[in-house]
Design a protein around this motif. Sequence first.
Motif, PDB file in Angstrom:
ATOM      1  N   TYR A   9     -29.286  14.124 -37.330  1.00  0.00           N
ATOM      2  CA  TYR A   9     -27.870  14.048 -36.954  1.00  0.00           C
ATOM      3  C   TYR A   9     -27.550  12.760 -36.212  1.00  0.00           C
ATOM      4  N   ARG A  10     -28.462  12.342 -35.313  1.00  0.00           N
ATOM      5  CA  ARG A  10     -28.194  11.128 -34.549  1.00  0.00           C
ATOM      6  C   ARG A  10     -28.260   9.885 -35.429  1.00  0.00           C
ATOM      7  N   ARG A  11     -29.162   9.868 -36.383  1.00  0.00           N
ATOM      8  CA  ARG A  11     -29.223   8.723 -37.287  1.00  0.00           C
ATOM      9  C   ARG A  11     -27.987   8.698 -38.179  1.00  0.00           C
ATOM     10  N   HIS A  13     -25.069   9.891 -37.345  1.00  0.00           N
ATOM     11  CA  HIS A  13     -23.989   9.475 -36.447  1.00  0.00           C
ATOM     12  C   HIS A  13     -23.937   7.950 -36.343  1.00  0.00           C
ATOM     13  N   SER A  14     -25.102   7.356 -36.154  1.00  0.00           N
ATOM     14  CA  SER A  14     -25.193   5.911 -36.032  1.00  0.00           C
ATOM     15  C   SER A  14     -24.775   5.227 -37.334  1.00  0.00           C
ATOM     16  N   PHE A  15     -25.295   5.734 -38.440  1.00  0.00           N
ATOM     17  CA  PHE A  15     -24.993   5.131 -39.740  1.00  0.00           C
ATOM     18  C   PHE A  15     -23.501   5.205 -40.042  1.00  0.00           C
ATOM     19  N   PHE A  69     -17.136  13.880 -37.998  1.00  0.00           N
ATOM     20  CA  PHE A  69     -18.528  14.097 -37.591  1.00  0.00           C
ATOM     21  C   PHE A  69     -18.904  13.185 -36.428  1.00  0.00           C
ATOM     22  N   HIS A  70     -18.593  11.887 -36.581  1.00  0.00           N
ATOM     23  CA  HIS A  70     -18.950  10.916 -35.543  1.00  0.00           C
ATOM     24  C   HIS A  70     -18.258  11.262 -34.223  1.00  0.00           C
ATOM     25  N   ALA A  71     -17.008  11.684 -34.299  1.00  0.00           N
ATOM     26  CA  ALA A  71     -16.268  11.970 -33.071  1.00  0.00           C
ATOM     27  C   ALA A  71     -16.784  13.228 -32.383  1.00  0.00           C
ATOM     28  N   PHE A 155     -13.780  -2.764 -29.421  1.00  0.00           N
ATOM     29  CA  PHE A 155     -14.936  -2.885 -28.523  1.00  0.00           C
ATOM     30  C   PHE A 155     -16.011  -1.884 -28.931  1.00  0.00           C
ATOM     31  N   HIS A 156     -15.578  -0.641 -29.131  1.00  0.00           N
ATOM     32  CA  HIS A 156     -16.521   0.424 -29.485  1.00  0.00           C
ATOM     33  C   HIS A 156     -17.264   0.081 -30.779  1.00  0.00           C
ATOM     34  N   PHE A 157     -16.534  -0.507 -31.701  1.00  0.00           N
ATOM     35  CA  PHE A 157     -17.161  -0.902 -32.963  1.00  0.00           C
ATOM     36  C   PHE A 157     -18.135  -2.066 -32.753  1.00  0.00           C
ATOM     37  N   TRP A 162     -23.994  -3.642 -32.214  1.00  0.00           N
ATOM     38  CA  TRP A 162     -25.189  -4.131 -31.518  1.00  0.00           C
ATOM     39  C   TRP A 162     -26.222  -3.001 -31.415  1.00  0.00           C
ATOM     40  N   SER A 163     -25.713  -1.822 -31.021  1.00  0.00           N
ATOM     41  CA  SER A 163     -26.633  -0.716 -30.795  1.00  0.00           C
ATOM     42  C   SER A 163     -27.144  -0.131 -32.116  1.00  0.00           C
ATOM     43  N   PHE A 164     -26.327  -0.230 -33.152  1.00  0.00           N
ATOM     44  CA  PHE A 164     -26.747   0.154 -34.505  1.00  0.00           C
ATOM     45  C   PHE A 164     -27.971  -0.666 -34.930  1.00  0.00           C
ATOM     46  N   VAL A 166     -30.212  -1.899 -33.114  1.00  0.00           N
ATOM     47  CA  VAL A 166     -31.409  -1.424 -32.395  1.00  0.00           C
ATOM     48  C   VAL A 166     -31.844  -0.062 -32.937  1.00  0.00           C
ATOM     49  N   THR A 167     -30.870   0.817 -33.140  1.00  0.00           N
ATOM     50  CA  THR A 167     -31.182   2.171 -33.620  1.00  0.00           C
ATOM     51  C   THR A 167     -31.907   2.142 -34.956  1.00  0.00           C
ATOM     52  N   TRP A 168     -31.563   1.142 -35.786  1.00  0.00           N
ATOM     53  CA  TRP A 168     -32.213   1.046 -37.090  1.00  0.00           C
ATOM     54  C   TRP A 168     -33.415   0.119 -37.057  1.00  0.00           C
TER      55      TRP A 168
HETATM   56  C1  HEM Z   1     -12.918   3.786 -35.356  1.00  0.00           C
HETATM   57  C2  HEM Z   1     -13.700   4.675 -34.886  1.00  0.00           C
HETATM   58  C3  HEM Z   1     -15.142   4.469 -34.499  1.00  0.00           C
HETATM   59  C4  HEM Z   1     -16.050   3.509 -34.886  1.00  0.00           C
HETATM   60  C5  HEM Z   1     -15.817   2.341 -35.819  1.00  0.00           C
HETATM   61  C6  HEM Z   1     -17.288   3.816 -34.241  1.00  0.00           C
HETATM   62  C7  HEM Z   1     -18.448   3.079 -34.383  1.00  0.00           C
HETATM   63  C8  HEM Z   1     -19.614   3.332 -33.724  1.00  0.00           C
HETATM   64  C9  HEM Z   1     -20.856   2.621 -33.920  1.00  0.00           C
HETATM   65  C10 HEM Z   1     -21.078   1.504 -34.905  1.00  0.00           C
HETATM   66  C11 HEM Z   1     -21.768   3.127 -33.049  1.00  0.00           C
HETATM   67  C12 HEM Z   1     -23.200   2.663 -32.866  1.00  0.00           C
HETATM   68  C13 HEM Z   1     -24.193   3.651 -33.371  1.00  0.00           C
HETATM   69  C14 HEM Z   1     -25.563   3.414 -32.810  1.00  0.00           C
HETATM   70  O1  HEM Z   1     -25.731   3.358 -31.592  1.00  0.00           O
HETATM   71  O2  HEM Z   1     -26.501   3.289 -33.594  1.00  0.00           O
HETATM   72  C15 HEM Z   1     -21.107   4.135 -32.303  1.00  0.00           C
HETATM   73  C16 HEM Z   1     -21.705   4.848 -31.297  1.00  0.00           C
HETATM   74  C17 HEM Z   1     -21.076   5.828 -30.573  1.00  0.00           C
HETATM   75  N1  HEM Z   1     -19.827   6.374 -30.822  1.00  0.00           N
HETATM   76 FE1  HEM Z   1     -18.483   5.661 -32.150  1.00  0.00          FE
HETATM   77  N2  HEM Z   1     -17.131   4.921 -33.453  1.00  0.00           N
HETATM   78  C18 HEM Z   1     -15.827   5.356 -33.592  1.00  0.00           C
HETATM   79  C19 HEM Z   1     -15.249   6.436 -32.992  1.00  0.00           C
HETATM   80  C20 HEM Z   1     -15.850   7.200 -32.019  1.00  0.00           C
HETATM   81  C21 HEM Z   1     -15.231   8.322 -31.398  1.00  0.00           C
HETATM   82  C22 HEM Z   1     -13.832   8.857 -31.681  1.00  0.00           C
HETATM   83  C23 HEM Z   1     -16.134   8.815 -30.494  1.00  0.00           C
HETATM   84  C24 HEM Z   1     -15.934  10.016 -29.631  1.00  0.00           C
HETATM   85  C25 HEM Z   1     -15.866  10.033 -28.390  1.00  0.00           C
HETATM   86  C26 HEM Z   1     -17.329   7.978 -30.554  1.00  0.00           C
HETATM   87  C27 HEM Z   1     -18.462   8.114 -29.773  1.00  0.00           C
HETATM   88  C28 HEM Z   1     -19.601   7.343 -29.868  1.00  0.00           C
HETATM   89  C29 HEM Z   1     -20.727   7.401 -28.974  1.00  0.00           C
HETATM   90  C30 HEM Z   1     -20.891   8.319 -27.784  1.00  0.00           C
HETATM   91  C31 HEM Z   1     -21.661   6.454 -29.415  1.00  0.00           C
HETATM   92  C32 HEM Z   1     -23.003   6.126 -28.783  1.00  0.00           C
HETATM   93  C33 HEM Z   1     -24.125   6.766 -29.511  1.00  0.00           C
HETATM   94  C34 HEM Z   1     -25.440   6.348 -28.959  1.00  0.00           C
HETATM   95  O3  HEM Z   1     -25.505   5.373 -28.221  1.00  0.00           O
HETATM   96  O4  HEM Z   1     -26.421   7.012 -29.257  1.00  0.00           O
HETATM   97  N3  HEM Z   1     -17.113   7.020 -31.510  1.00  0.00           N
HETATM   98  N4  HEM Z   1     -19.806   4.262 -32.719  1.00  0.00           N
END
Ligand code: HEM
Lengths: 206, 254
Positions: A9-11, A13-15, A69-71, A155-157, A162-164, A166-168
Amino acid sequence: MAEQREFFYRRLHSFLGVVPIGIFLVQHLIVNHFAVYGEESFNQAAGFMGGLPFVLLLEIFVIYLPILFHAILGVYIVFTARNNVSRYGFFRNWMFKIQRITGIITLIFIVWHVFETRVQIGLGNAEANYTLMEGILTNPFMFWFYVIGVISTVFHFANGLWSFLVTWGITQSPKSQRISTYACIVVFFAVSYLGIRTLIRFAYGV
Amino acid sequence: MAEQSKVTFIITRQDGPESAPYEETFEIPYRQNMNVISGLMEIRQNPVNAKGEKTTPVMWDMNCLEEVCGACSMVINGTARQSCAALVDQLEQPIRLEPMSTFPVVRDLIVDRERMFDALKQVKAWIPIDGTHDLGPGPRMPENKRQWAYELSKCMTCGVCLEACPNVNDKSNFIGPAAISQARLFNAHPTGEMNASDRLNGLMEDGGIDGCGNSQNCVQVCPKGIPLTTSIAAMNRATNIQAFKNFFGSDSAL
Ligand code: HEM
Ligand code: SF4
Ligand code: FES
């Protein structure tokens, strides 16, 4: 062998964060940026996207289900962390915390944004065109809500990218991780520019 | 120096695993080159708190007194580290001592680090060479690999990296950085490599490597300078490949 479901599930999520959600985000902001070249260009680009074959299927499988799923797993991940930047104020620890804060802001923003645009269009209350976004963004409150939402999502993307890496297991050495930090900063500013420039066009017509 | 003649410790104490924590302040005479442990020994000799009340001696764990066993880890002025290597002259006063919050408290500053040993079992951080007959010499190890593997072998299971990690806590089952790096160490060993997939599968079990969220505090705080984040990224890659092998591959009996 004990269960390995969490790993899967975590992989996943990352993907999904990058493929397809991240790719969709960049594509979405590029298409919207056509607004900067004028109402006509935007309506044409949006019309092309909206006219893709099987658009509803595409939306469901490439956008809605992956984001859902990701959210959902993302919110769970946010609440299982015990942030400690006051004791350990390192750069990456701050990024870790901001990644979680922007995840929550992004969730709120996306829900509102989808409700106001896609849902209203689906209900027949609105049409996907320049006028719709102009109507929303000429309200200063909504303009700033969108500015925060876009910067938070980008920013989150970018930090997620960056963290993607590392995860992979792509960036392993400290040097490669440092250089990918710089690359993701560039991604952050470039994609933020795309988004904010478009918002300014809708809000102020310039 | 007059103001140097006393050292003040504010210690978070706890009488037993189930009792509530409380703070107690101690003032002890300053001596040159004191470390936190010699301060604690001073309190043990004369367990009287700053109010002049007689109290029970403060309990702590220690063994090597030279930063190689990891037993004496505690939170000193907010950061987890070894108390035997914490010099009083380099600490801001009052010196605050707390047990590491990631682990269950046994008494005062003593914590139970058993979860770290369970983690080592989960990833099979050993090399199974026991047999009923002489197996002969093992394969040789390339020198450059030996050099980085030696760095990983310095881990003393002290728990500082787990304490600093925002994802190691009572809401999460994340295994923590130390065991991930140990799996990499034993997989790097030419004999250990023969069981590499067992360790990777251990890392992939629930509560394994997937809980890492890349805060990278671990690598900053490790007293042994172990490249934990490099180990984590390397094991991320190896577990991903193992996952594909498990699903698509053909190197198992079925
Ligand atoms: C446009 C929407 C979004 C994009 C493009 C996006 C993209 C990403 C990417 C690329 C990662 C890195 C995965 C990794 O660490 O390998 C990530 C991690 C994460 N995302 Fe999102 N995300 C989105 C929406 C959300 C939403 C709505 C949430 C819910 C709160 C969320 C929560 C997280 C969390 C907590 C992580 C960290 C996971 C970790 O470090 O293990 N994301 N996201
Ligand atoms: S990796 Fe470093 S901080 Fe973590 S337990 Fe081992 S020695 Fe301590
Ligand atoms: S007593 Fe062994 S590390 Fe401090």
